[in-house]
Design an enzyme around this catalytic site. Sequence first.
Site, mmCIF file in Angstrom:
data_model
loop_
_atom_site.group_PDB
_atom_site.id
_atom_site.type_symbol
_atom_site.label_atom_id
_atom_site.label_comp_id
_atom_site.label_asym_id
_atom_site.label_seq_id
_atom_site.Cartn_x
_atom_site.Cartn_y
_atom_site.Cartn_z
ATOM 1 N N GLU A 47 -23.346 6.291 -19.941
ATOM 2 C CA GLU A 47 -23.674 6.219 -21.375
ATOM 3 C C GLU A 47 -25.164 5.916 -21.571
ATOM 4 O OE1 GLU A 47 -20.229 3.601 -22.233
ATOM 5 O OE2 GLU A 47 -19.860 4.947 -23.920
ATOM 6 N N GLU A 56 -13.291 4.759 -17.610
ATOM 7 C CA GLU A 56 -12.703 3.693 -18.438
ATOM 8 C C GLU A 56 -11.211 3.880 -18.671
ATOM 9 O OE1 GLU A 56 -15.674 4.955 -18.866
ATOM 10 O OE2 GLU A 56 -17.083 3.465 -19.625
#
Length: 672
Positions: A503, A523
């Site tokens: 990210e 995740e």
Amino acid sequence: MTSREATATPQVRGLSNPLLVPPNHPLPAAVGIVGAGTIGPDIGYYLKSAIPGLKLVLVDINEEALAAAVKRLAAYVEKGLAKRKITPVQAEDIQQNLTTTTDYGDLAECDWVIEAATENLDLKRQIFSQIEAVVKPNSLITSNTSSLPAERLFSHLTHPGRTTVTHFFAPAFRNPAVEVIEWSQADPGMVLYLRGLFCATGKVPLVTSDALCFMLDRVFDNWCNEAALLLEDATPSEVDSVSSELVHAGPFFVLNLAHGNPIIVETNTLQMEEEGEHYRPAEIFRSTETWETLPPGQTIEVEHNRAAAIRDRMLGILFSQAVDILDREIGTPEDLDLGCVLALGFKKGPLELMNELGAAEVQRILDRFAAERPGMPMPKRPLAEYFSFRRFLLVDEIDGVVVITLRRPQAMNALNDAVTDELLAVIRERENDEEVLGFVITGYGARAFCAGADIGSFPELLGDAQAAAGFARDCSRLLLHLDAMEKPVVAAINGMALGGGLELALRCHSMVASAGAWMQLPEVTLGIAPGIGALTVPYRRWPEAASVFHDMLRLGRKLKAEDAQEMGIIDGLSDDMSGLMPLALARVRQLSGKVARIPDGQCEIAAPTPVEPRNKHEEALPTDTQAIIESAIVACAAAETFAEAIELGYLAFGETACTDSARTRINAFLGR
Ligand code: NAD
């Protein structure tokens, strides 16, 4: 532009990330190790595992030691195979091209000879003369001594410029720390080469000066010696129990493991003779062979005042050695803290501990220590000066570009609050500087750009959607700053970029990568959604690759750099590590004055089709989390503004934090 041009400036030597300096020689084809006792074969195993095809020559005067070394290497290979740490091809490679010999003449073809024989100055000097007599004029010769300065070991040689100390730590095939000594006659190019070689092969080289016991053994030897001096009023188990607040294994447990009592006597005698009586080794070392103590993880109750006295003394020696190392410029503060954690098993570096305790408490501890142990080094500057440094970043400058390297090898360069704050501080400090064209962010070593973000604080957030969303919002402070920057920031992806690390890369204004690098948003395997941008940023930047991102987010699929380049997600791919930085620097220059914003407004993307798991692992992924991720992707794309979409991402993260899957999977992960 070639990588050589990019770094061919007088400042090259000053570059702190070893891989920013292009190697001036290839990796060695043949290495010799003299001394096949405790550590020699372990160094050999590291090198054979890290350098495919390497020829290894093990020399010892003792045939039994050589036979035992061969057995040990075979046992490591077997264990590596069983644990799937190496492939059968690697296993075969490690065991091939291995010569054991008592004849120094067999070292003739070696590009590098590492001496790991008995710790004795006269013996080692003799060994180096023997090595120099047989090797090629440009072969490197290094010593694994733990205490003897290079000046004493090598000055008598005909070509001392190609010699230095490379000090490994046990177990040398796993412990990443290696001290590389910069001494007066060492060729600076050789020190740079060794630093780069170690970094490229998975080690963390720490360049230190040529002081007696270098940097880390000064800490370790005196830590153990202090523990032994405390035995007048405490037992080894009590000292180890109290020390367990600071280290993973107490000093007596480690001494038993390493049969280390005689070594401490020897090294502390040297320090005493040259630096003062206060380093005198504890008498008890001479009369005791093993200590009765407890294994790591077990402690005993220690009476309050005694525990406080032990704690103060152990902290006292640690702080005293730390300030001495910095005052004498034996090593840098960041290397000292990192080395103590990596090599010696401290839970935190001494300077980080000092910072946490605060100047007043540190002063109290040092005052008490000075009274109990007169002569021990004390700070020469205001205390705060010792602990104001960047713990997790190396910052270099090449041709007007600030290159920031995330260096947290103990966590594969993962982000935490401190890393994020340091990154933001460096960018804020330099972005308005007219001389600065832009920034590159990369990871230390050849394995990881950034393996994500620490999830240690997640359990507190489970079940509280608001708190979890707030956490994600807070973690975004660096990324929101990147969104608004005028100067370009390029991510140079040098290995895996996972989760929060990806990210971060996605928010840089461009990404370049080295061959073999890969990206993943794992995740979902923990039952949560990526919370800081991945639900919307990649779709806005590369809407045509939406189906790839759907699978990355819902199934945790990997994306190889090669495929990402084909899809236009990354803007350059280098064949090797030395080509990566020139690409990144060129990209900064291209983007100068032309940084594009992440598209605002609604974004049209292919709707997510039902998930199609490829294997059992993907089938077992949590459907509750997948459903939240899927609707968040759609809602983020439909959001009127980018800011709104980002906010929806925080909320989706909060929502997943309340799922049963998140609770079970995160607790199971942390339990492991
Ligand atoms: P060791 O006593 O276990 O092994 C030393 C080996 O050197 C023996 O096999 C011995 O036969 C051999 N040897 C002695 N004279 C020789 C000669 N002339 N030529 C060839 N071989 C010879 O010692 P060790 O623990 O392996 O340590 C070796 C060196 O590494 C020392 O300088 C030590 O301070 C350093 N060191 C050791 C460790 C560790 O964990 N063991 C860690 C860091 C540094």
